[in-house]
Design a protein around this motif. Structure first.
Motif, PDB file in Angstrom:
ATOM      1  N   LYS A  92      41.517 -33.320  16.426  1.00  0.00           N
ATOM      2  CA  LYS A  92      42.006 -34.459  15.651  1.00  0.00           C
ATOM      3  C   LYS A  92      43.439 -34.253  15.190  1.00  0.00           C
ATOM      4  O   LYS A  92      44.261 -35.166  15.235  1.00  0.00           O
ATOM      5  CB  LYS A  92      41.097 -34.707  14.448  1.00  0.00           C
ATOM      6  N   ARG A  93      43.744 -33.049  14.747  1.00  0.00           N
ATOM      7  CA  ARG A  93      45.115 -32.779  14.271  1.00  0.00           C
ATOM      8  C   ARG A  93      46.109 -32.864  15.422  1.00  0.00           C
ATOM      9  O   ARG A  93      47.228 -33.333  15.237  1.00  0.00           O
ATOM     10  CB  ARG A  93      45.210 -31.407  13.625  1.00  0.00           C
ATOM     11  N   TYR A 152      46.237 -36.808  16.498  1.00  0.00           N
ATOM     12  CA  TYR A 152      46.740 -37.751  15.501  1.00  0.00           C
ATOM     13  C   TYR A 152      47.987 -37.276  14.783  1.00  0.00           C
ATOM     14  O   TYR A 152      48.507 -37.949  13.929  1.00  0.00           O
ATOM     15  CB  TYR A 152      45.639 -38.079  14.491  1.00  0.00           C
ATOM     16  N   ARG A 153      48.449 -36.078  15.089  1.00  0.00           N
ATOM     17  CA  ARG A 153      49.680 -35.525  14.518  1.00  0.00           C
ATOM     18  C   ARG A 153      49.677 -35.568  13.009  1.00  0.00           C
ATOM     19  O   ARG A 153      50.603 -36.063  12.367  1.00  0.00           O
ATOM     20  CB  ARG A 153      50.907 -36.234  15.044  1.00  0.00           C
ATOM     21  N   LEU A 154      48.631 -35.059  12.407  1.00  0.00           N
ATOM     22  CA  LEU A 154      48.539 -35.048  10.945  1.00  0.00           C
ATOM     23  C   LEU A 154      49.439 -34.039  10.335  1.00  0.00           C
ATOM     24  O   LEU A 154      49.640 -33.002  10.472  1.00  0.00           O
ATOM     25  CB  LEU A 154      47.089 -34.801  10.509  1.00  0.00           C
TER      26      LEU A 154
END
Length: 153
Positions: free
Chosen positions: A147-148, A151-153
């Protein structure tokens, strides 16, 4: 000697202009040496000329850097080879060790000069992925890592 140094320090604290010399930092000098001459302001040109007059050993470095910068900006591979041979001709040349590293990977350097694209974007993405991996080490599973990354958190 001690009294002379004390006097100089005392005058510096008082900001006595007769004892203060203009100070040029390494960072400023590096900027002047690397920048094209026509892009420097008049004051910077004057300071650079004073440095080159006062420290003649800097002039060959300045000339080599300017030549290298011009060759790279124009993407002229033949002139680059001439520059490289000049640096490799003598181990006392200012950029001899740098030129040896360039020569060891000459095929990649040739492609950088001749081809219009590079793998810089790919290297940036790999760096971003590795940074995220290091930040998350031992903290979460593969789901959160995915996810990181996505989504480039």
């Amino acid at each position: 000697m001690r009294t002379a140094v004390e006097t100089i320090r005392r005058n510096r604290k008082r900001n006595d202009p007769s004892t203060l010399e203009p100070r040029i930092t390494r960072k400023q000098l590096s900027y002047w040496i690397w920048s094209p001459y026509h892009r420097l302001s008049e004051k910077e040109k004057m300071n650079l000329e004073q440095c080159l007059k006062r420290y003649p050993a800097v002039r060959p470095v300045y000339e080599v850097v300017q030549e290298y910068r011009e060759v790279v900006d124009q993407r002229d591979y033949d002139r680059f080879l001439v520059w490289l041979r000049g640096q490799l001709s003598d181990s006392k040349q200012p950029f001899y060790s740098y030129a040896k590293c360039l020569r060891s990977d000459l095929q990649a350097v040739k492609h950088a000069f001749l081809l219009p694209y590079s793998n810089g974007v790919l290297e940036g993405q790999i760096n971003r992925l590795k940074t995220i991996k290091r930040m998350m080490y031992g903290r979460a599973g593969l789901d959160l890592l995915e996810k990181r990354v996505l989504y480039r958190l």
